[in-house]
Scaffold this motif. Structure first.
Motif, PDB file in Angstrom:
ATOM      1  N   ASP A   1       9.761 102.025 -13.758  1.00 25.80           N
ATOM      2  CA  ASP A   1       9.334 101.308 -13.319  1.00 25.80           C
ATOM      3  C   ASP A   1       9.684  99.761 -13.216  1.00 25.80           C
ATOM      4  OD1 ASP A   1       7.296 102.415 -12.027  1.00 25.80           O
ATOM      5  OD2 ASP A   1       5.662 101.835 -14.443  1.00 25.80           O
ATOM      6  N   GLU A   2      10.726  99.651 -14.251  1.00 34.91           N
ATOM      7  CA  GLU A   2      11.197  97.975 -14.028  1.00 34.91           C
ATOM      8  C   GLU A   2      12.167  98.094 -13.668  1.00 34.91           C
ATOM      9  OE1 GLU A   2       9.482  95.308 -15.436  1.00 34.91           O
ATOM     10  OE2 GLU A   2       8.256  96.147 -15.515  1.00 34.91           O
ATOM     11  N   SER A   3      12.943  99.274 -12.859  1.00 32.09           N
ATOM     12  CA  SER A   3      14.435  99.410 -13.117  1.00 32.09           C
ATOM     13  C   SER A   3      14.761  98.601 -12.226  1.00 32.09           C
ATOM     14  CB  SER A   3      14.709 101.122 -12.584  1.00 32.09           C
ATOM     15  OG  SER A   3      14.430 101.580 -13.424  1.00 32.09           O
ATOM     16  N   ALA A   4      15.132  97.964 -11.483  1.00 28.49           N
ATOM     17  CA  ALA A   4      16.101  96.712 -10.604  1.00 28.49           C
ATOM     18  C   ALA A   4      16.367  97.573  -9.494  1.00 28.49           C
ATOM     19  CB  ALA A   4      16.744  95.506 -11.070  1.00 28.49           C
ATOM     20  N   ILE A   5      16.032  97.456  -7.798  1.00 31.22           N
ATOM     21  CA  ILE A   5      16.905  98.356  -6.651  1.00 31.22           C
ATOM     22  C   ILE A   5      17.373  96.933  -6.204  1.00 31.22           C
ATOM     23  CG2 ILE A   5      16.191  99.496  -4.516  1.00 31.22           C
ATOM     24  CD1 ILE A   5      15.282 100.898  -7.344  1.00 31.22           C
ATOM     25  N   LEU A   6      18.730  97.923  -5.717  1.00 34.55           N
ATOM     26  CA  LEU A   6      19.479  96.801  -4.923  1.00 34.55           C
ATOM     27  C   LEU A   6      19.597  97.363  -4.141  1.00 34.55           C
ATOM     28  CD1 LEU A   6      22.375  95.856  -8.117  1.00 34.55           C
ATOM     29  CD2 LEU A   6      20.398  94.616  -7.234  1.00 34.55           C
ATOM     30  N   PHE A   7      19.413  96.233  -2.068  1.00 32.67           N
ATOM     31  CA  PHE A   7      19.375  97.171  -1.494  1.00 32.67           C
ATOM     32  C   PHE A   7      20.382  95.559  -0.538  1.00 32.67           C
ATOM     33  CE2 PHE A   7      14.914  97.546  -1.894  1.00 32.67           C
ATOM     34  CZ  PHE A   7      14.186  99.355  -1.927  1.00 32.67           C
ATOM     35  N   TYR A   8      21.156  96.886   0.244  1.00 36.63           N
ATOM     36  CA  TYR A   8      22.401  95.907   0.881  1.00 36.63           C
ATOM     37  C   TYR A   8      22.406  96.788   2.356  1.00 36.63           C
ATOM     38  CZ  TYR A   8      24.712  95.089  -3.659  1.00 36.63           C
ATOM     39  OH  TYR A   8      24.521  95.243  -5.230  1.00 36.63           O
ATOM     40  N   ASN A   9      22.741  95.841   2.671  1.00 32.24           N
ATOM     41  CA  ASN A   9      22.464  95.936   4.776  1.00 32.24           C
ATOM     42  C   ASN A   9      24.186  95.252   5.185  1.00 32.24           C
ATOM     43  OD1 ASN A   9      23.009  96.197   7.533  1.00 32.24           O
ATOM     44  ND2 ASN A   9      20.711  95.910   7.651  1.00 32.24           N
ATOM     45  N   GLY A  10      25.323  95.855   4.752  1.00 25.84           N
ATOM     46  CA  GLY A  10      26.634  95.013   5.424  1.00 25.84           C
ATOM     47  C   GLY A  10      26.812  94.429   4.531  1.00 25.84           C
ATOM     48  N   ARG A  11      27.457  92.558   4.255  1.00 25.14           N
ATOM     49  CA  ARG A  11      27.779  91.782   3.877  1.00 25.14           C
ATOM     50  C   ARG A  11      26.545  91.007   2.755  1.00 25.14           C
ATOM     51  NH1 ARG A  11      32.518  89.464   4.211  1.00 25.14           N
ATOM     52  NH2 ARG A  11      31.257  87.095   3.334  1.00 25.14           N
ATOM     53  N   LYS A  12      25.081  91.799   3.371  1.00 26.55           N
ATOM     54  CA  LYS A  12      23.792  91.206   2.701  1.00 26.55           C
ATOM     55  C   LYS A  12      22.888  91.653   1.501  1.00 26.55           C
ATOM     56  CE  LYS A  12      22.730  87.975   6.770  1.00 26.55           C
ATOM     57  NZ  LYS A  12      21.496  87.306   7.662  1.00 26.55           N
TER      58      LYS A  12
ATOM     59  N   ALA B   1      14.041  88.442   0.497  1.00 24.39           N
ATOM     60  CA  ALA B   1      14.439  87.570   2.016  1.00 24.39           C
ATOM     61  C   ALA B   1      16.307  87.992   1.811  1.00 24.39           C
ATOM     62  CB  ALA B   1      14.909  86.549   2.668  1.00 24.39           C
ATOM     63  N   TRP B   2      17.182  88.172   2.994  1.00 18.98           N
ATOM     64  CA  TRP B   2      18.561  88.701   2.546  1.00 18.98           C
ATOM     65  C   TRP B   2      19.662  87.668   2.745  1.00 18.98           C
ATOM     66  CZ3 TRP B   2      19.708  94.043   2.423  1.00 18.98           C
ATOM     67  CH2 TRP B   2      18.825  94.637   3.078  1.00 18.98           C
ATOM     68  N   GLU B   3      20.748  88.321   1.869  1.00 20.05           N
ATOM     69  CA  GLU B   3      20.937  86.671   1.417  1.00 20.05           C
ATOM     70  C   GLU B   3      22.642  87.357   1.304  1.00 20.05           C
ATOM     71  OE1 GLU B   3      20.374  83.390   1.188  1.00 20.05           O
ATOM     72  OE2 GLU B   3      18.585  83.822   0.226  1.00 20.05           O
ATOM     73  N   ASP B   4      23.601  86.232   1.840  1.00 19.01           N
ATOM     74  CA  ASP B   4      25.138  86.174   2.610  1.00 19.01           C
ATOM     75  C   ASP B   4      26.097  86.854   1.041  1.00 19.01           C
ATOM     76  OD1 ASP B   4      27.182  86.868   4.747  1.00 19.01           O
ATOM     77  OD2 ASP B   4      28.093  86.000   2.728  1.00 19.01           O
ATOM     78  N   ILE B   5      26.482  88.231   1.223  1.00 18.29           N
ATOM     79  CA  ILE B   5      27.316  87.662   0.026  1.00 18.29           C
ATOM     80  C   ILE B   5      27.758  86.965  -0.859  1.00 18.29           C
ATOM     81  CG2 ILE B   5      27.867  90.633   0.228  1.00 18.29           C
ATOM     82  CD1 ILE B   5      30.795  89.164   0.585  1.00 18.29           C
ATOM     83  N   GLN B   6      28.505  85.816  -0.438  1.00 19.94           N
ATOM     84  CA  GLN B   6      28.850  85.161  -0.746  1.00 19.94           C
ATOM     85  C   GLN B   6      27.801  83.730  -1.796  1.00 19.94           C
ATOM     86  OE1 GLN B   6      31.720  83.689  -0.882  1.00 19.94           O
ATOM     87  NE2 GLN B   6      32.240  85.280   1.110  1.00 19.94           N
ATOM     88  N   ILE B   7      26.555  84.212  -1.915  1.00 19.01           N
ATOM     89  CA  ILE B   7      25.421  84.249  -3.478  1.00 19.01           C
ATOM     90  C   ILE B   7      26.293  84.651  -4.832  1.00 19.01           C
ATOM     91  CG2 ILE B   7      24.271  85.496  -2.987  1.00 19.01           C
ATOM     92  CD1 ILE B   7      22.104  83.425  -2.927  1.00 19.01           C
ATOM     93  N   TYR B   8      26.829  85.476  -4.388  1.00 26.44           N
ATOM     94  CA  TYR B   8      27.346  86.670  -5.605  1.00 26.44           C
ATOM     95  C   TYR B   8      28.051  85.572  -6.090  1.00 26.44           C
ATOM     96  CZ  TYR B   8      26.433  90.303  -3.002  1.00 26.44           C
ATOM     97  OH  TYR B   8      25.762  91.533  -2.327  1.00 26.44           O
ATOM     98  N   ARG B   9      28.453  85.269  -6.280  1.00 22.10           N
ATOM     99  CA  ARG B   9      30.127  83.654  -6.643  1.00 22.10           C
ATOM    100  C   ARG B   9      29.612  82.881  -7.810  1.00 22.10           C
ATOM    101  NH1 ARG B   9      35.323  83.295  -4.867  1.00 22.10           N
ATOM    102  NH2 ARG B   9      35.304  84.455  -2.437  1.00 22.10           N
ATOM    103  N   ASN B  10      28.626  81.887  -7.090  1.00 22.79           N
ATOM    104  CA  ASN B  10      27.806  81.558  -7.618  1.00 22.79           C
ATOM    105  C   ASN B  10      26.151  82.006  -8.468  1.00 22.79           C
ATOM    106  OD1 ASN B  10      29.637  79.381  -8.037  1.00 22.79           O
ATOM    107  ND2 ASN B  10      28.817  79.603  -5.527  1.00 22.79           N
ATOM    108  N   ALA B  11      25.277  82.992  -8.350  1.00 26.06           N
ATOM    109  CA  ALA B  11      24.336  82.926  -8.821  1.00 26.06           C
ATOM    110  C   ALA B  11      24.029  82.857 -10.188  1.00 26.06           C
ATOM    111  CB  ALA B  11      24.045  84.464  -7.865  1.00 26.06           C
TER     112      ALA B  11
ATOM    113  N   TRP C   1      27.526  96.120  -4.662  1.00 27.58           N
ATOM    114  CA  TRP C   1      28.282  95.987  -3.312  1.00 27.58           C
ATOM    115  C   TRP C   1      29.381  97.178  -3.210  1.00 27.58           C
ATOM    116  CZ3 TRP C   1      31.916  92.864  -0.493  1.00 27.58           C
ATOM    117  CH2 TRP C   1      32.008  92.593   0.665  1.00 27.58           C
ATOM    118  N   GLN C   2      29.665  96.945  -4.293  1.00 29.21           N
ATOM    119  CA  GLN C   2      31.478  97.754  -4.232  1.00 29.21           C
ATOM    120  C   GLN C   2      30.649  99.083  -3.716  1.00 29.21           C
ATOM    121  OE1 GLN C   2      34.076  97.249  -7.349  1.00 29.21           O
ATOM    122  NE2 GLN C   2      36.293  98.717  -6.804  1.00 29.21           N
ATOM    123  N   LEU C   3      30.295  99.416  -4.895  1.00 28.84           N
ATOM    124  CA  LEU C   3      29.874 100.685  -5.061  1.00 28.84           C
ATOM    125  C   LEU C   3      28.625 101.964  -3.349  1.00 28.84           C
ATOM    126  CD1 LEU C   3      28.618 101.311  -8.719  1.00 28.84           C
ATOM    127  CD2 LEU C   3      30.420 102.533  -7.183  1.00 28.84           C
ATOM    128  N   TYR C   4      27.828 100.174  -3.489  1.00 29.14           N
ATOM    129  CA  TYR C   4      27.296 100.378  -1.997  1.00 29.14           C
ATOM    130  C   TYR C   4      28.370 101.273  -0.715  1.00 29.14           C
ATOM    131  CZ  TYR C   4      25.540  99.049   3.094  1.00 29.14           C
ATOM    132  OH  TYR C   4      25.252  98.576   3.828  1.00 29.14           O
TER     133      TYR C   4
END
Length: 280
Positions: A21-32, A89-99, A112-115
Protein backbone atom coordinates in the motif's frame (compact mmCIF):
# COMPACT_ATOMS: atom_id res chain seq x y z
CA UNK A 1 26.54 14.76 -4.39
CA UNK A 2 23.15 13.58 -5.55
CA UNK A 3 23.72 10.01 -4.33
CA UNK A 4 24.83 11.06 -0.84
CA UNK A 5 21.53 10.55 0.99
CA UNK A 6 22.71 9.46 4.47
CA UNK A 7 21.25 8.67 6.96
CA UNK A 8 18.83 7.15 4.42
CA UNK A 9 19.94 3.79 3.03
CA UNK A 10 19.60 2.89 -0.64
CA UNK A 11 19.25 -0.82 -1.45
CA UNK A 12 19.33 -1.94 -5.07
CA UNK A 13 19.03 -5.71 -4.62
CA UNK A 14 16.55 -7.02 -7.16
CA UNK A 15 13.46 -8.22 -5.27
CA UNK A 16 10.55 -8.57 -7.70
CA UNK A 17 7.13 -8.74 -6.15
CA UNK A 18 3.85 -6.90 -5.82
CA UNK A 19 3.83 -3.35 -4.38
CA UNK A 20 2.45 -2.76 -0.90
CA UNK A 21 0.00 0.00 0.00
CA UNK A 22 2.78 2.47 0.88
CA UNK A 23 5.08 1.63 -2.03
CA UNK A 24 5.99 4.69 -4.11
CA UNK A 25 5.02 4.40 -7.78
CA UNK A 26 7.21 6.30 -10.25
CA UNK A 27 5.52 7.24 -13.52
CA UNK A 28 7.67 8.64 -16.35
CA UNK A 29 6.74 9.98 -19.76
CA UNK A 30 9.86 10.85 -21.72
CA UNK A 31 11.67 13.52 -19.72
CA UNK A 32 8.85 14.02 -17.23
CA UNK A 33 7.85 12.44 -13.92
CA UNK A 34 4.53 12.51 -12.09
CA UNK A 35 4.71 14.08 -8.62
CA UNK A 36 3.23 16.76 -6.41
CA UNK A 37 4.81 19.44 -4.23
CA UNK A 38 3.93 19.90 -0.58
CA UNK A 39 5.57 23.16 0.47
CA UNK A 40 9.19 22.62 -0.64
CA UNK A 41 9.06 18.81 -0.77
CA UNK A 42 8.20 16.44 -3.61
CA UNK A 43 5.85 13.48 -3.15
CA UNK A 44 5.21 10.45 -5.38
CA UNK A 45 1.88 8.65 -5.62
CA UNK A 46 1.52 5.54 -3.46
CA UNK A 47 0.11 2.21 -4.57
CA UNK A 48 -2.87 2.80 -2.27
CA UNK A 49 -3.66 6.06 -4.11
CA UNK A 50 -3.39 4.35 -7.51
CA UNK A 51 -5.81 1.64 -6.40
CA UNK A 52 -8.43 4.31 -5.65
CA UNK A 53 -8.25 5.64 -9.22
CA UNK A 54 -10.81 4.50 -11.77
CA UNK A 55 -10.37 4.01 -15.48
CA UNK A 56 -8.88 1.66 -18.02
CA UNK A 57 -5.41 3.27 -17.82
CA UNK A 58 -5.02 2.40 -14.15
CA UNK A 59 -6.21 -1.18 -14.58
CA UNK A 60 -3.49 -1.83 -17.18
CA UNK A 61 -0.48 -0.59 -15.20
CA UNK A 62 2.51 -2.94 -14.99
CA UNK A 63 4.52 -2.59 -11.77
CA UNK A 64 8.27 -3.26 -11.89
CA UNK A 65 10.31 -3.31 -8.69
CA UNK A 66 13.14 -0.77 -8.76
CA UNK A 67 14.82 -0.46 -5.33
CA UNK A 68 14.15 0.50 -1.72
CA UNK A 69 15.25 3.40 0.45
CA UNK A 70 15.04 2.64 4.15
CA UNK A 71 11.85 0.57 4.39
CA UNK A 72 10.02 2.09 1.43
CA UNK A 73 9.87 0.25 -1.88
CA UNK A 74 9.87 2.08 -5.21
CA UNK A 75 8.18 0.66 -8.29
CA UNK A 76 8.10 1.74 -11.92
CA UNK A 77 4.54 2.17 -13.16
CA UNK A 78 4.43 1.28 -16.87
CA UNK A 79 1.48 1.83 -19.17
CA UNK A 80 0.86 2.37 -22.87
CA UNK A 81 -1.09 5.59 -22.23
CA UNK A 82 -1.29 7.96 -19.32
CA UNK A 83 -4.05 9.33 -17.17
CA UNK A 84 -3.16 11.78 -14.41
CA UNK A 85 -3.37 10.69 -10.79
CA UNK A 86 -5.58 13.24 -8.99
CA UNK A 87 -3.48 15.83 -7.15
CA UNK A 88 -0.31 15.05 -9.11
CA UNK A 89 1.29 16.74 -12.12
CA UNK A 90 4.08 16.15 -14.64
CA UNK A 91 7.44 17.85 -13.99
CA UNK A 92 10.59 18.02 -16.12
CA UNK A 93 13.60 15.91 -15.12
CA UNK A 94 15.59 18.99 -14.12
CA UNK A 95 13.60 19.08 -10.88
CA UNK A 96 15.70 16.11 -9.74
CA UNK A 97 18.83 18.21 -9.31
CA UNK A 98 17.55 20.29 -6.39
CA UNK A 99 14.50 18.34 -5.21
CA UNK A 100 13.77 17.94 -1.51
CA UNK A 101 13.95 15.72 0.37
CA UNK A 102 17.21 14.86 -1.31
CA UNK A 103 16.74 11.10 -1.12
CA UNK A 104 13.54 11.36 -3.18
CA UNK A 105 15.38 13.40 -5.81
CA UNK A 106 17.95 10.60 -5.98
CA UNK A 107 15.12 8.03 -6.23
CA UNK A 108 13.53 9.99 -9.07
CA UNK A 109 16.64 10.19 -11.26
CA UNK A 110 17.72 6.60 -10.52
CA UNK A 111 14.24 5.36 -11.41
CA UNK A 112 14.39 7.43 -14.60
CA UNK A 113 17.56 5.61 -15.65
CA UNK A 114 15.86 2.23 -15.20
CA UNK A 115 12.71 3.48 -16.95
CA UNK A 116 14.76 4.42 -20.02
CA UNK A 117 16.50 1.04 -19.98
CA UNK A 118 13.28 -0.95 -19.81
CA UNK A 119 11.69 1.30 -22.43
CA UNK A 120 14.55 0.77 -24.91
CA UNK A 121 15.10 -2.96 -24.33
CA UNK A 122 11.89 -4.61 -25.52
CA UNK A 123 13.26 -6.92 -28.19
CA UNK A 124 16.36 -9.06 -28.57
CA UNK A 125 19.13 -7.36 -30.52
CA UNK A 126 20.32 -10.73 -31.85
CA UNK A 127 17.13 -12.44 -33.10
CA UNK A 128 14.33 -9.89 -32.61
CA UNK A 129 12.26 -11.94 -30.15
CA UNK A 130 10.53 -10.25 -27.23
CA UNK A 131 12.70 -10.02 -24.11
CA UNK A 132 11.54 -11.44 -20.76
CA UNK A 133 12.33 -10.22 -17.23
CA UNK A 134 14.49 -12.55 -15.16
CA UNK A 135 13.14 -13.54 -11.74
CA UNK A 136 16.45 -13.60 -9.84
CA UNK A 137 18.43 -10.60 -11.08
CA UNK A 138 17.81 -7.34 -12.91
CA UNK A 139 18.30 -8.76 -16.35
CA UNK A 140 16.26 -9.23 -19.52
CA UNK A 141 16.76 -12.40 -21.50
CA UNK A 142 15.66 -13.79 -24.82
CA UNK A 143 13.78 -17.10 -24.48
CA UNK A 144 14.64 -17.98 -28.09
CA UNK A 145 18.40 -17.47 -28.36
CA UNK A 146 19.45 -16.90 -24.73
CA UNK A 147 20.83 -13.39 -25.23
CA UNK A 148 20.99 -11.44 -21.94
CA UNK A 149 20.66 -7.67 -21.39
CA UNK A 150 21.76 -5.85 -18.22
CA UNK A 151 21.14 -2.19 -17.29
CA UNK A 152 23.20 0.24 -19.32
CA UNK A 153 26.12 1.74 -17.36
CA UNK A 154 28.75 3.74 -19.28
CA UNK A 155 32.11 4.49 -17.57
CA UNK A 156 33.40 8.02 -18.06
CA UNK A 157 36.09 10.24 -16.55
CA UNK A 158 35.95 13.73 -15.07
CA UNK A 159 39.39 15.34 -15.25
CA UNK A 160 40.82 18.19 -13.21
CA UNK A 161 43.98 19.28 -15.05
CA UNK A 162 46.15 21.34 -12.70
CA UNK A 163 49.29 23.43 -13.10
CA UNK A 164 50.52 24.58 -9.70
CA UNK A 165 47.89 27.00 -8.42
CA UNK A 166 45.85 26.81 -11.66
CA UNK A 167 43.17 24.48 -12.93
CA UNK A 168 41.81 24.12 -16.46
CA UNK A 169 38.07 24.78 -16.74
CA UNK A 170 35.84 24.46 -19.77
CA UNK A 171 32.35 24.91 -21.18
CA UNK A 172 30.60 22.41 -23.41
CA UNK A 173 29.70 23.22 -27.00
CA UNK A 174 26.11 22.81 -28.17
CA UNK A 175 24.59 21.67 -24.87
CA UNK A 176 21.90 23.01 -22.56
CA UNK A 177 24.37 23.10 -19.67
CA UNK A 178 26.21 26.45 -19.96
CA UNK A 179 28.17 26.61 -16.70
CA UNK A 180 31.86 25.92 -16.19
CA UNK A 181 32.87 22.27 -15.98
CA UNK A 182 35.96 20.09 -16.08
CA UNK A 183 37.12 18.01 -19.02
CA UNK A 184 35.21 14.75 -19.41
CA UNK A 185 34.76 11.81 -21.75
CA UNK A 186 33.67 8.20 -22.06
CA UNK A 187 36.06 5.28 -21.80
CA UNK A 188 36.60 3.40 -25.06
CA UNK A 189 37.05 -0.33 -25.69
CA UNK A 190 40.46 -1.64 -24.70
CA UNK A 191 41.71 1.30 -22.61
CA UNK A 192 42.19 1.86 -18.90
CA UNK A 193 40.57 4.84 -17.20
CA UNK A 194 44.01 6.44 -16.92
CA UNK A 195 44.42 6.07 -20.68
CA UNK A 196 40.99 7.66 -21.09
CA UNK A 197 42.21 10.65 -19.09
CA UNK A 198 45.28 11.08 -21.29
CA UNK A 199 43.34 10.65 -24.52
CA UNK A 200 40.44 12.95 -23.63
CA UNK A 201 42.74 15.75 -22.46
CA UNK A 202 44.80 15.51 -25.63
CA UNK A 203 41.73 15.33 -27.89
CA UNK A 204 39.83 18.20 -26.25
CA UNK A 205 42.60 20.68 -25.42
CA UNK A 206 45.84 19.32 -26.95
CA UNK A 207 47.71 18.99 -23.63
CA UNK A 208 49.85 16.25 -22.11
CA UNK A 209 49.35 15.27 -18.46
CA UNK A 210 51.14 13.28 -15.78
CA UNK A 211 50.66 12.08 -12.17
CA UNK A 212 47.06 10.96 -12.72
CA UNK A 213 45.39 10.48 -9.32
CA UNK A 214 41.98 8.98 -8.55
CA UNK A 215 39.64 11.26 -6.60
CA UNK A 216 36.11 9.80 -6.30
CA UNK A 217 33.29 8.22 -8.34
CA UNK A 218 29.61 8.99 -8.85
CA UNK A 219 26.63 7.29 -10.50
CA UNK A 220 25.13 9.84 -12.91
CA UNK A 221 21.75 8.52 -13.97
CA UNK A 222 20.99 11.50 -16.23
CA UNK A 223 23.22 9.89 -18.89
CA UNK A 224 23.48 6.22 -17.74
CA UNK A 225 27.03 6.99 -16.63
CA UNK A 226 29.39 5.93 -13.87
CA UNK A 227 31.64 8.96 -13.48
CA UNK A 228 35.19 8.49 -12.22
CA UNK A 229 37.03 11.62 -11.10
CA UNK A 230 40.77 12.15 -11.55
CA UNK A 231 43.18 15.00 -10.93
CA UNK A 232 46.35 15.21 -13.00
CA UNK A 233 49.20 17.64 -13.59
CA UNK A 234 50.12 19.47 -16.78
CA UNK A 235 53.13 17.89 -18.49
CA UNK A 236 54.82 20.50 -20.67
CA UNK A 237 53.33 23.45 -22.59
CA UNK A 238 50.10 25.04 -21.33
CA UNK A 239 48.78 26.38 -24.66
CA UNK A 240 45.26 25.11 -25.26
CA UNK A 241 44.31 23.72 -28.69
CA UNK A 242 40.53 23.63 -28.42
CA UNK A 243 38.35 20.96 -29.99
CA UNK A 244 35.45 23.23 -30.94
CA UNK A 245 33.15 20.32 -31.67
CA UNK A 246 33.29 19.37 -27.98
CA UNK A 247 34.03 22.61 -26.14
CA UNK A 248 33.09 26.26 -26.54
CA UNK A 249 36.05 27.36 -24.41
CA UNK A 250 38.78 26.12 -22.07
CA UNK A 251 40.86 28.43 -19.89
CA UNK A 252 43.16 28.40 -16.89
CA UNK A 253 41.97 29.84 -13.57
CA UNK A 254 43.97 30.63 -10.47
CA UNK A 255 42.61 28.77 -7.46
CA UNK A 256 41.27 31.95 -5.84
CA UNK A 257 39.52 33.10 -9.03
CA UNK A 258 37.51 29.97 -9.88
CA UNK A 259 34.02 31.30 -10.84
CA UNK A 260 32.08 28.42 -9.27
CA UNK A 261 30.01 28.14 -6.10
CA UNK A 262 29.12 25.03 -4.13
CA UNK A 263 26.10 22.94 -5.13
CA UNK A 264 25.26 19.57 -3.64
CA UNK A 265 24.75 17.53 -6.80
CA UNK A 266 27.66 16.69 -9.10
CA UNK A 267 31.15 15.21 -8.89
CA UNK A 268 32.33 17.96 -11.25
CA UNK A 269 31.29 20.68 -8.82
CA UNK A 270 32.80 18.87 -5.85
CA UNK A 271 36.13 18.53 -7.62
CA UNK A 272 36.22 22.20 -8.64
CA UNK A 273 35.32 23.26 -5.10
CA UNK A 274 37.93 20.91 -3.61
CA UNK A 275 40.64 22.62 -5.67
CA UNK A 276 39.22 26.10 -4.99
CA UNK A 277 39.24 25.50 -1.23
CA UNK A 278 42.82 24.15 -1.35
CA UNK A 279 41.84 20.59 -0.47
CA UNK A 280 43.68 19.31 -3.54
Amino acid sequence: MIQDIAPHQYRNEYAPGHPGDESAILFYNGRKIMLKKEEDNIVFPSYREIMKCKGEAFSQIEYIYLFSIDRQDFYLGKNTFFEDVPGYAWEDIQIYRNALPKYLGFAAVTGWQLYRWYDSRKFCGRCGSKLVKDKKERMLFCPECGCMEYPKICPAVIVGVTDGNRILMSKYAGREYKKYALLAGFAEIGETLEDTVRREVMEEVGLKVKNITYYKSQPWSFSDTLLVGFFCELDGEDKVMLDEDELSLAEWFEREEIPVEYEDCSLTNEMMMAFKMSRI
